[in-house]
Design a protein around this motif. Structure first.
Motif, PDB file in Angstrom:
ATOM      1  N   ASN A  10       0.800  -1.217   0.000  1.00  0.00           N
ATOM      2  CA  ASN A  10       0.000   0.000   0.000  1.00  0.00           C
ATOM      3  C   ASN A  10       0.833   1.267   0.000  1.00  0.00           C
ATOM      4  OD1 ASN A  10      -3.000  -0.583   0.068  1.00  0.00           O
ATOM      5  ND2 ASN A  10      -2.215  -2.030   1.570  1.00  0.00           N
ATOM      6  N   LEU A  11       1.987   1.257   0.642  1.00  0.00           N
ATOM      7  CA  LEU A  11       2.823   2.454   0.618  1.00  0.00           C
ATOM      8  C   LEU A  11       3.312   2.759  -0.788  1.00  0.00           C
ATOM      9  CD1 LEU A  11       4.940   2.307   3.903  1.00  0.00           C
ATOM     10  CD2 LEU A  11       2.963   3.749   3.386  1.00  0.00           C
ATOM     11  N   SER A  12       3.476   1.732  -1.589  1.00  0.00           N
ATOM     12  CA  SER A  12       3.932   1.958  -2.965  1.00  0.00           C
ATOM     13  C   SER A  12       2.846   2.597  -3.831  1.00  0.00           C
ATOM     14  CB  SER A  12       4.397   0.646  -3.590  1.00  0.00           C
ATOM     15  OG  SER A  12       3.307  -0.231  -3.780  1.00  0.00           O
ATOM     16  N   VAL A  13       1.606   2.513  -3.402  1.00  0.00           N
ATOM     17  CA  VAL A  13       0.489   3.085  -4.157  1.00  0.00           C
ATOM     18  C   VAL A  13       0.424   4.599  -3.982  1.00  0.00           C
ATOM     19  CG1 VAL A  13      -2.054   3.153  -4.301  1.00  0.00           C
ATOM     20  CG2 VAL A  13      -0.875   0.972  -4.052  1.00  0.00           C
ATOM     21  N   TYR A  14       0.757   5.071  -2.798  1.00  0.00           N
ATOM     22  CA  TYR A  14       0.650   6.497  -2.493  1.00  0.00           C
ATOM     23  C   TYR A  14       1.907   7.228  -2.920  1.00  0.00           C
ATOM     24  CZ  TYR A  14      -3.293   4.985   0.328  1.00  0.00           C
ATOM     25  OH  TYR A  14      -4.471   4.434   0.750  1.00  0.00           O
ATOM     26  N   SER A  15       1.725   8.475  -3.368  1.00  0.00           N
ATOM     27  CA  SER A  15       2.883   9.217  -3.846  1.00  0.00           C
ATOM     28  C   SER A  15       3.395  10.228  -2.828  1.00  0.00           C
ATOM     29  CB  SER A  15       2.551   9.928  -5.159  1.00  0.00           C
ATOM     30  OG  SER A  15       1.429  10.775  -4.984  1.00  0.00           O
ATOM     31  N   SER A  16       2.530  10.860  -2.064  1.00  0.00           N
ATOM     32  CA  SER A  16       2.995  11.896  -1.145  1.00  0.00           C
ATOM     33  C   SER A  16       3.298  11.320   0.239  1.00  0.00           C
ATOM     34  CB  SER A  16       1.950  13.012  -1.014  1.00  0.00           C
ATOM     35  OG  SER A  16       0.862  12.596  -0.215  1.00  0.00           O
ATOM     36  N   PHE A  17       4.165  12.022   0.932  1.00  0.00           N
ATOM     37  CA  PHE A  17       4.520  11.638   2.293  1.00  0.00           C
ATOM     38  C   PHE A  17       3.274  11.619   3.186  1.00  0.00           C
ATOM     39  CE2 PHE A  17       5.746  12.929   6.602  1.00  0.00           C
ATOM     40  CZ  PHE A  17       6.649  11.936   6.928  1.00  0.00           C
ATOM     41  N   ASN A  18       2.456  12.678   3.088  1.00  0.00           N
ATOM     42  CA  ASN A  18       1.262  12.771   3.935  1.00  0.00           C
ATOM     43  C   ASN A  18       0.275  11.645   3.672  1.00  0.00           C
ATOM     44  OD1 ASN A  18       2.180  15.020   5.277  1.00  0.00           O
ATOM     45  ND2 ASN A  18       1.097  16.458   3.954  1.00  0.00           N
ATOM     46  N   SER A  19       0.089  11.272   2.422  1.00  0.00           N
ATOM     47  CA  SER A  19      -0.857  10.190   2.123  1.00  0.00           C
ATOM     48  C   SER A  19      -0.336   8.855   2.657  1.00  0.00           C
ATOM     49  CB  SER A  19      -1.157  10.107   0.629  1.00  0.00           C
ATOM     50  OG  SER A  19       0.011   9.850  -0.110  1.00  0.00           O
ATOM     51  N   TYR A  65      13.124   8.929   7.024  1.00  0.00           N
ATOM     52  CA  TYR A  65      14.521   8.878   6.591  1.00  0.00           C
ATOM     53  C   TYR A  65      14.617   9.217   5.100  1.00  0.00           C
ATOM     54  CZ  TYR A  65      19.212   6.946   5.831  1.00  0.00           C
ATOM     55  OH  TYR A  65      20.528   6.775   5.487  1.00  0.00           O
ATOM     56  N   ASN A  66      13.767   8.581   4.298  1.00  0.00           N
ATOM     57  CA  ASN A  66      13.787   8.848   2.857  1.00  0.00           C
ATOM     58  C   ASN A  66      13.346  10.261   2.528  1.00  0.00           C
ATOM     59  OD1 ASN A  66      14.805   6.322   2.120  1.00  0.00           O
ATOM     60  ND2 ASN A  66      12.765   5.408   2.199  1.00  0.00           N
ATOM     61  N   LYS A  67      12.442  10.813   3.307  1.00  0.00           N
ATOM     62  CA  LYS A  67      12.005  12.197   3.088  1.00  0.00           C
ATOM     63  C   LYS A  67      13.160  13.160   3.343  1.00  0.00           C
ATOM     64  CE  LYS A  67       8.622  15.625   4.152  1.00  0.00           C
ATOM     65  NZ  LYS A  67       7.733  16.256   5.002  1.00  0.00           N
ATOM     66  N   VAL A  68      13.905  12.928   4.416  1.00  0.00           N
ATOM     67  CA  VAL A  68      15.046  13.786   4.723  1.00  0.00           C
ATOM     68  C   VAL A  68      16.097  13.678   3.612  1.00  0.00           C
ATOM     69  CG1 VAL A  68      17.006  14.108   6.310  1.00  0.00           C
ATOM     70  CG2 VAL A  68      14.689  13.820   7.212  1.00  0.00           C
TER      71      VAL A  68
END
Length: 189
Positions: A80-89, A139-142
């Motif tokens: 499911n995380l691979s489906v969403y594109s934004s950090f917030n979603s 971590y990936n966002k940073v």
């Protein structure tokens, strides 16, 4: 009065009340299970009111009949995380998943389907999977925000307290220590 008010709150959140009534007649466990949840936990009631679709997931799709399976949970999170594109979603998905799984664990606990040891292990597994996923997202966002494309830094996340002892309960906080290497391949701090 608490049960009546809880049922009224729940019924007002259900999109098709007539369908719910028909299913409650067919599936005799609906109402007793919901009354058990409502009479014992405002938090679980709040989850059901916020997400009434979880009623069907819990009572018909085997949610109540299945303990939390860490491997299945991990696969569901990755998928499911691979489906969403934004950090917030992605974070919102993890929040919804947490609510759903807490509902299942709590329902199984209140209906005496699991021992206290099994319940605390499931809560600990849920927390570890969610925290691991959230840590990786952050971590990936940073890395992305600072345009870091390659790093050899190593890190470790250590769980302390009840989570570290795999005895997490519903109101436990989680104590974490993050250790990282100083340089690209240096010793840990």
């Amino acid at each position: 009065i608490k049960i009546e008010n809880g049922l009224l709150r729940l019924f007002s959140s259900i999109l098709s009340f007539s369908t719910f009534v028909k299913e409650s007649i067919v599936y005799k466990h609906y109402i007793p299970t919901l009354i058990t949840l409502i009479s014992n936990s405002n938090y679980l009631l709040d989850i059901l009111v916020r997400n009434p679709e979880y009623i069907y997931w819990l009572l018909t799709n085997g949610g109540l009949n299945n303990k939390l399976n860490r491997n299945e949970l991990s696969s569901e999170i990755k998928k499911n995380l691979s489906v969403y594109s934004s950090f917030n979603s992605k974070v919102n998905f993890l929040i919804r998943l947490k609510r759903r799984e807490i509902l299942k664990i709590g329902a199984r606990d209140l209906n005496h389907l699991d021992s206290i040891v099994e319940t605390t292990l499931q809560l600990s597994d849920l927390a570890e999977e969610l925290l691991s996923s959230l840590f990786n997202l952050c971590y990936n966002k940073v890395l992305s925000e600072y345009q870091i494309t390659k790093t050899n830094r190593k890190y470790a996340v250590i769980t302390l307290g009840k989570l570290g002892g795999r005895e997490l309960n519903y109101s436990s906080d989680v104590d974490l220590i993050v250790i990282t290497s100083v340089g690209d391949s240096g010793p840990f701090l």
